[in-house]
Design an enzyme around this catalytic site. Structure first.
Site, mmCIF file in Angstrom:
data_model
loop_
_atom_site.group_PDB
_atom_site.id
_atom_site.type_symbol
_atom_site.label_atom_id
_atom_site.label_comp_id
_atom_site.label_asym_id
_atom_site.label_seq_id
_atom_site.Cartn_x
_atom_site.Cartn_y
_atom_site.Cartn_z
ATOM 1 N N GLU A 134 0.821 -1.208 0.000
ATOM 2 C CA GLU A 134 0.000 0.000 0.000
ATOM 3 C C GLU A 134 0.854 1.257 0.000
ATOM 4 O OE1 GLU A 134 -2.357 -0.845 3.468
ATOM 5 O OE2 GLU A 134 -0.846 -0.078 4.841
ATOM 6 N N ARG A 281 -2.545 -8.450 12.875
ATOM 7 C CA ARG A 281 -2.394 -7.383 13.871
ATOM 8 C C ARG A 281 -1.421 -7.761 14.978
ATOM 9 N NH1 ARG A 281 -7.646 -7.758 12.216
ATOM 10 N NH2 ARG A 281 -8.456 -5.890 11.191
#
Length: 399
Positions: A134, A281
């Protein structure tokens, strides 16, 4: 140009709890009387939240029905729209996270499917079969954590914080894996015992306004106030000190590839990524954390943040060039009275972030207000003209 190659496009808002209340509603001219958090605005064909064309069809269905919109090169390489464009408003800190490689995503997605884990399950790691490199471009001052500190910086910060001195011999001369494994596999009661003295010292300073955002203590204190539960301390607070703290200015961008630990802390950005929602995460979240799976994907190496100013393609368009083959983010800047013409080589999405433009395709002319978006299929030619001046973000696939 055929009208069927040129559409206005409406994205989908994601109301995640960390989002702000005003930026996206103002950008999109939406009412927020109910004071919902507006976290992300998605403009893409991801099955979770596909954008809609002005003819009422969903973008994922439209691309499946018209694969020629992608152009032969992108169609052959990806078989689908390979990117997802977003606008984010980060009010509260996002989780420490890492994204998998394409091969890992394919494998993990297949294994969870075979195990019968529902796509909507809270303990699901892989939402799709794609990687998620990203790029984000800051729309103002933006703060984030990005990659492990270099060896000297890591040793300095561990030495400077008495409560973190115990990690110095673990890290030694650069054992990043041992360091991160120690804090991620530490029993919860030890996490609390190690971090409580630090938080007791810095939270009052944060509450008094005595800490600057350039100080990791500011974000560690904010994280504790945001994420700690009674009797529990979020282990992600360790990562605030282990990762590079980066401040970005408007117009600057940064690329985050697979394996790079990162977390957005505060601000607004435009984000362009591979068409995926795969996140593993590592703390600062109430969501599922799978430590063994997380550790498979982390790059245990120092990272020097590479801030991209953008490369001029011409007088009006700037490109943020990255190694990603799935996407390229560009920015078009028009002064009042200027115009700009372009031809789409693949399926392009344009988002007017500021100002407004008149978009003309020959067969069709539309007014595009602030916050509105356009879709151009491969071969589409477009002339943009702005009486006000405009800032337009342009998502495409690099040649």
């Amino acid at each position: 140009m055929e009208q069927s190659k040129f559409f206005k496009l409406k994205g989908k808002v994601q109301h995640y709890q960390w989002g702000g209340f005003t930026y996206l509603p103002q950008l999109l001219s939406l009412n927020n009387d109910q004071q919902q958090p507006f976290a992300e605005y998605w403009l893409g064909a991801h099955v979770q939240a596909p954008a809609e064309l002005d003819n009422g069809s969903k973008l994922d269905s439209a691309v499946a029905a018209h694969p020629e919109w992608l152009g032969a090169r992108v169609q052959d390489a990806f078989g689908r729209l390979p990117y997802l464009l977003k606008v984010l408003d980060v009010k509260d800190m996002l989780s420490i996270q890492v994204h998998p490689s394409r091969e890992s995503a394919l494998k993990g997605f297949r294994e969870e499917n075979e195990a019968g884990v529902p796509l909507s399950a809270s303990n699901r790691n892989y939402k799709d079969d794609n990687h998620k490199p990203e790029l984000m471009a800051a729309l103002g001052d933006f703060w984030l954590l990005h990659g492990f500190r270099n060896i000297t910086s890591m040793q300095s910060i561990l030495a400077a914080k008495p409560e973190l001195n115990f990690l110095l011999p673990v890290f030694g001369e650069g054992n990043y894996e041992a360091l991160y494994r120690t804090v991620m596999e530490m029993p919860a009661d030890e996490v609390k015992g190690r971090l409580d003295p630090l938080l007791e010292r810095i939270i009052p300073l944060y509450q008094q306004g005595s800490l600057d955002r350039s100080n990791p203590d500011f974000w560690a204190a904010r994280a504790a106030i945001t994420f700690n539960q009674p009797g529990q301390v979020d282990r992600g607070i360790f990562s605030v000190y282990l990762l590079n703290l980066v401040q970005m200015k408007r117009g600057e961008a940064i690329f985050q590839d697979a394996g790079i630990l990162h977390a957005y802390l505060e601000g607004q950005n435009v984000e362009l990524m591979a068409n995926s929602d795969n996140v593993l995460r590592g703390g600062l979240t109430p969501k599922h954390i799978d430590v063994p799976e997380l550790m498979k994907h982390v790059r245990f190496e120092p990272v020097e943040p590479n801030i991209l100013a953008g490369s001029a393609m011409n007088e009006k368009e700037t490109a943020y060039v990255t190694p990603a083959k799935d996407f390229e983010l560009r920015r078009i800047d028009l002064e009042a009275g200027e115009h700009y013409s372009l031809k789409a080589e693949t399926l392009d999405i344009l988002l007017v972030l500021n100002g407004k433009v008149l978009a003309n395709s020959g067969a069709r002319t539309v007014d595009v207000e602030k916050g509105a978006a356009l879709l151009l299929a491969a071969g589409a030619e477009l002339r943009l003209e702005s009486a006000t001046g405009a800032e337009i973000y342009h998502a495409t696939v690099p040649a």
